[in-house]
Design a protein around this motif. Sequence first.
Motif, short mmCIF file in Angstrom:
data_model
loop_
_atom_site.label_atom_id
_atom_site.label_comp_id
_atom_site.label_asym_id
_atom_site.label_seq_id
_atom_site.Cartn_x
_atom_site.Cartn_y
_atom_site.Cartn_z
N TYR A 253 -8.69 -5.43 0.79
CA TYR A 253 -7.96 -4.22 0.42
C TYR A 253 -8.93 -3.05 0.22
O TYR A 253 -8.73 -1.96 0.78
CB TYR A 253 -7.15 -4.47 -0.85
N PHE A 254 -9.97 -3.29 -0.57
CA PHE A 254 -10.89 -2.19 -0.86
C PHE A 254 -11.77 -1.84 0.35
O PHE A 254 -12.16 -0.69 0.52
CB PHE A 254 -11.73 -2.52 -2.11
N ARG B 76 5.19 -1.24 -6.74
CA ARG B 76 4.77 -0.19 -7.68
C ARG B 76 3.27 -0.33 -7.91
O ARG B 76 2.74 -1.44 -7.95
CB ARG B 76 5.52 -0.38 -9.01
N MET C 112 -0.34 1.67 -9.99
CA MET C 112 -0.88 2.76 -10.82
C MET C 112 -1.71 3.68 -9.94
O MET C 112 -2.40 3.21 -9.03
CB MET C 112 -1.75 2.22 -11.96
N LEU D 229 -7.15 5.09 -4.07
CA LEU D 229 -5.84 5.52 -3.58
C LEU D 229 -5.25 6.51 -4.57
O LEU D 229 -5.05 6.20 -5.73
CB LEU D 229 -4.93 4.31 -3.45
N PHE E 207 2.32 -5.73 -4.42
CA PHE E 207 1.08 -5.09 -4.85
C PHE E 207 0.86 -5.53 -6.28
O PHE E 207 1.81 -5.63 -7.05
CB PHE E 207 1.20 -3.55 -4.78
N PHE E 208 -0.36 -5.85 -6.58
CA PHE E 208 -1.62 -5.79 -5.89
C PHE E 208 -1.81 -6.97 -4.95
O PHE E 208 -1.11 -7.99 -5.09
CB PHE E 208 -2.76 -5.78 -6.94
N PRO E 209 -2.76 -6.91 -4.01
CA PRO E 209 -2.93 -7.98 -3.03
C PRO E 209 -3.41 -9.28 -3.65
O PRO E 209 -4.27 -9.29 -4.54
CB PRO E 209 -4.02 -7.42 -2.10
N ARG E 210 -2.84 -10.38 -3.20
CA ARG E 210 -3.27 -11.73 -3.63
C ARG E 210 -2.87 -12.69 -2.52
O ARG E 210 -2.03 -12.35 -1.68
CB ARG E 210 -2.67 -12.07 -5.00
N ALA F 183 -8.62 -11.31 -0.62
CA ALA F 183 -7.56 -10.30 -0.45
C ALA F 183 -7.97 -9.00 -1.13
O ALA F 183 -7.76 -7.90 -0.59
CB ALA F 183 -6.25 -10.82 -1.03
N GLU F 184 -8.57 -9.13 -2.31
CA GLU F 184 -9.04 -7.95 -3.04
C GLU F 184 -10.13 -7.23 -2.25
O GLU F 184 -10.13 -6.01 -2.11
CB GLU F 184 -9.55 -8.39 -4.41
#
Lengths: 386, 133
Positions: free
Chosen positions: B20-21, B92, B94, B125, B42-45, B16-17
């Motif tokens: 995403y990237f 949410r 960072m 992002l 968020f974050f993706p898992r 998943a990480e």
Amino acid sequence: MSKHMRGSIAVLGTGLAGLGDAGGATEQEIIALAAHKAVVSSGLVMRDIDGIITSSLTSPWWVMRMSEYLGIRPRFSDSTMFGGSSFIADLKIAALAIDAGECENVLICYGATPRSVRSSTHINQMRAELDPQPYEHPYKPFNPVSSYALAAARHMHEYGTTREQLAEVAVAARRWAQLNPDAFSRKPLTIDDVLGAKMISDPLTVRDCCLVTDGAGAFVVTKSERARDFHDKPVYVLGVGHAHWHRQISCMEDLTVTPAVDSGRKAFTEAGLKPSDIDVVQLYDAFTINPILFLEDLGFCQKGEGGAFVSGGRIAPGGDFPLNTNGGGLSCVHPGMYSIFLIIEAAAQLRAEAGPRQVRDAQIALVHGNGGVLSSQATAILSSHV
Amino acid sequence: MAMSESKHDFTAKVSAEGRYFHSLANGILEIPHCIQCRQFHFFPRPLCPHCGSDELEWVVPSGKGTVYSTTTVRRAEGDYNVCLVDLLEGPRLMSRVEGVDDPSTIRIGMKVRAQICQKTGSPLLIFVAEEMS
């Protein structure tokens, strides 16, 4: 933890070593010196210690290394790391182990030398590699400061908390430190000094941030029924609560509400007490926003009123709410994980052994530890009587 | 960015990480959405942190967000912003708000819009103020 655990264990002797600048002594050396003081002042010898709990910010093998170092072959050991809150959370682990008959006398100890060993930047880089946060680290928060700055900024936005109110926390800590010969920073400090200090991560200046010092602390706990056989003034653990909801600040649901609401409720329920029963309070003050958040979350005031609560010298010597009487992490000592010193200071107050900073008739203390970025919260209520 | 759904399996064979990237590197912001409880995270898992389900899909969010909190990090190499942004869809994260001369002018409550910064080695992002996008 259930009510039958209320007062089941007591703190015996405590020990401090290497506070401030350990002068080249290693972490293990100052921990051993603190542990020796704790064991001897417990009326015990090292071979009576059959349980050990300790943890490290760097070594995952720490309890094995420290047991080896001290010559202990523990019947029970634990090394769970909850950041700075660890040693208050450890009270619960120790109480459960002793209640289960796994061991009798548990040594809880910690120390580090980040001031005299000038490799902290390198170590911090290694920590980031070993504990990656790929959704935060690319933005270069200057952690932990920036995460607490985000919480402070949000509290100011929602409740009108001011930088002057944050500064009151640092000034009160310094005034307590001036009464403590063991404290690292004892020069006078004013509100204006804090506001005018170098900004690190808005709204927190360097004087809103805790010290980076060396230091080690240790104490022994045992079953309360046996405590008076060894020590004249056992400090009874009436209640312990621990909670964690997040690791990274971006995963904290509400930056103005910490898991201290849970840990505090558990500790008060187990102790059968309420905030107004507490005589002296030690709160983990890694940053000036922390005590404000914890006073609210632990029920000493309403949410949003923490800034007003600490104002006007109320938490300083002579004020009606003695807080962080050793000078705290802001002015006394802070070797990375601070909560062991909260327990040791509370024990000194409850034994009326705190000298010029002694709070009159202190019989019940609350200690509250914080770990990570407001991540792990542990609360304990301690008393001079069961 | 329009709210368009693109369904993809979360399997042990695809990180998943990593996904995403990889998408960010291709200029696409995607976040996980739970088919069971209908919430974003968020974050993706590979598991929904709200309900524990493994039935997830990738969704391209609106890109709209609000600054939840903000700080200016003061370093010798220069001041810069670090903030927490609440996406319109809920999660949410960072990030930082770019495109302002003085990072201390970034305010809580500011409406911001997602952009993908490809300037550095890995895609990042970031956000810009809504009126500037």
